[in-house]
Design an enzyme around this catalytic site. Structure first.
Site, mmCIF file in Angstrom:
data_model
loop_
_atom_site.group_PDB
_atom_site.id
_atom_site.type_symbol
_atom_site.label_atom_id
_atom_site.label_comp_id
_atom_site.label_asym_id
_atom_site.label_seq_id
_atom_site.Cartn_x
_atom_site.Cartn_y
_atom_site.Cartn_z
ATOM 1 N N SER A 52 0.826 -1.211 0.000
ATOM 2 C CA SER A 52 0.000 0.000 0.000
ATOM 3 C C SER A 52 0.860 1.260 0.000
ATOM 4 O O SER A 52 1.992 1.265 0.471
ATOM 5 C CB SER A 52 -0.888 0.027 1.246
HETATM 6 N N1 SAH Z 1 -1.348 -4.530 3.987
HETATM 7 C C1 SAH Z 1 -0.503 -4.579 2.812
HETATM 8 C C2 SAH Z 1 -1.295 -4.356 1.542
HETATM 9 C C3 SAH Z 1 -1.710 -5.614 0.967
HETATM 10 S S1 SAH Z 1 -2.609 -5.526 -0.550
HETATM 11 C C4 SAH Z 1 0.640 -3.596 2.962
HETATM 12 O O1 SAH Z 1 1.045 -3.353 4.072
HETATM 13 O O2 SAH Z 1 1.160 -3.105 1.973
HETATM 14 C C5 SAH Z 1 -4.065 -6.400 -0.052
HETATM 15 C C6 SAH Z 1 -3.901 -7.829 0.325
HETATM 16 O O3 SAH Z 1 -5.187 -8.314 0.674
HETATM 17 C C7 SAH Z 1 -3.380 -8.746 -0.775
HETATM 18 O O4 SAH Z 1 -2.234 -9.385 -0.338
HETATM 19 C C8 SAH Z 1 -4.532 -9.741 -0.985
HETATM 20 O O5 SAH Z 1 -4.109 -11.058 -1.276
HETATM 21 C C9 SAH Z 1 -5.224 -9.677 0.357
HETATM 22 N N2 SAH Z 1 -6.620 -10.124 0.373
HETATM 23 C C10 SAH Z 1 -7.579 -9.987 -0.591
HETATM 24 N N3 SAH Z 1 -8.724 -10.555 -0.181
HETATM 25 C C11 SAH Z 1 -8.502 -11.067 1.067
HETATM 26 C C12 SAH Z 1 -9.300 -11.786 1.988
HETATM 27 N N4 SAH Z 1 -10.573 -12.096 1.752
HETATM 28 N N5 SAH Z 1 -8.740 -12.158 3.170
HETATM 29 C C13 SAH Z 1 -7.442 -11.857 3.453
HETATM 30 N N6 SAH Z 1 -6.636 -11.201 2.606
HETATM 31 C C14 SAH Z 1 -7.157 -10.794 1.418
#
Ligand code: SAH
Length: 226
Positions: free
Chosen positions: A73
């Site tokens: 993010s």
């Molecule tokens: N928090 C991260 C951003 C991750 S992007 C950071 O610090 O940069 C969003 C993430 O959500 C992805 O890895 C994706 O696989 C996950 N995701 C999507 N749907 C999800 C779900 N239902 N449960 C858990 N994770 C999920």
């Protein structure tokens, strides 16, 4: 040779501390006010959460690819969401993050909240986050492989929930896992595939209030684990 390597990594460390401080100054300019959040962002080495080829861009205020179609993010959005979760009379004691990804936001949260859970649906990323976080000694952070749509019943309720992927509709299970006085912040897409907005939910007793905030761009919240 060993000396050479040591010198090189010390050099990277110094540069990244300075570039990290510049990143924090930019976050301040863009309106992040909570000094606790800014200090935590100044201390987490974001370059360790991206692939080496992208390390030189780690302190730009942008999302970057982390593989498997996912992203780390944007720092401003991480700061903003955590600021919203902390902004209450009693600081949150227990927080859930949905969407661990590479583990960056989880590392920032774990510097600010005594007990942090982070759930990721993709096994590959769950494992990568574990590897990324290995050197950081965050004993108060638990990583879980599972579907964040159902929250994490065994550790609920949470004083704060931060969702890092955009849901098409309000995830009901997560609403139920917000503690009284607690907050949830999530990107929501709206029923007609409108642009995503950050939404802040607050629970007081049984009542929930909702505030629609900034436009954002997140990867989608998917169903089930994989
Ligand atoms: N928090 C991260 C951003 C991750 S992007 C950071 O610090 O940069 C969003 C993430 O959500 C992805 O890895 C994706 O696989 C996950 N995701 C999507 N749907 C999800 C779900 N239902 N449960 C858990 N994770 C999920």
């Amino acid at each position: 040779m060993a000396l050479e390597i040591k010198k090189k990594s010390a050099g990277i460390g110094m540069t990244s501390q300075r570039t990290r401080e510049r990143m924090v100054e930019r976050l301040r300019d863009k309106g992040i006010r909570d000094e606790r959040v800014l200090a935590a962002m100044a201390s987490v080495p974001r370059h360790l959460f991206v692939e080496e080829a992208l390390a030189s861009r780690a302190y730009e205020d942008t999302a970057l690819p982390i593989g498997l179609g996912q992203t780390i993010s944007q720092p401003f959005v991480v700061a903003r969401m955590i600021e919203l979760i902390l902004d209450r009379e009693k600081p949150p004691r227990k927080v859930l993050e949905v969407g661990t990804g590479c583990g960056y936001q989880a590392a920032v949260l774990a510097r600010l909240v005594p007990e942090v859970y982070s759930i990721e649906r993709l096994k590959g990323l769950h494992e990568r986050a574990r590897a990324n976080l290995l050197g950081q000694r965050l004993a108060n952070l638990r990583l879980v492989h599972g579907d964040g749509n159902v929250g994490l019943e065994k550790a609920a309720p949470f004083d704060g929930i931060v969702v890092a992927a955009a849901a098409p509709a309000m995830p009901e299970a997560l609403l139920r896992q917000i503690a009284p006085g607690g907050r949830m912040v999530l990107p929501l897409r709206g029923p007609h595939r409108e642009a995503q907005r950050l939404v802040l939910i607050e629970r007081s007793g049984r009542a929930l209030t909702e505030r629609v905030l900034d436009p954002v761009r997140f990867v989608p919240l998917e169903a089930g684990k994989a």
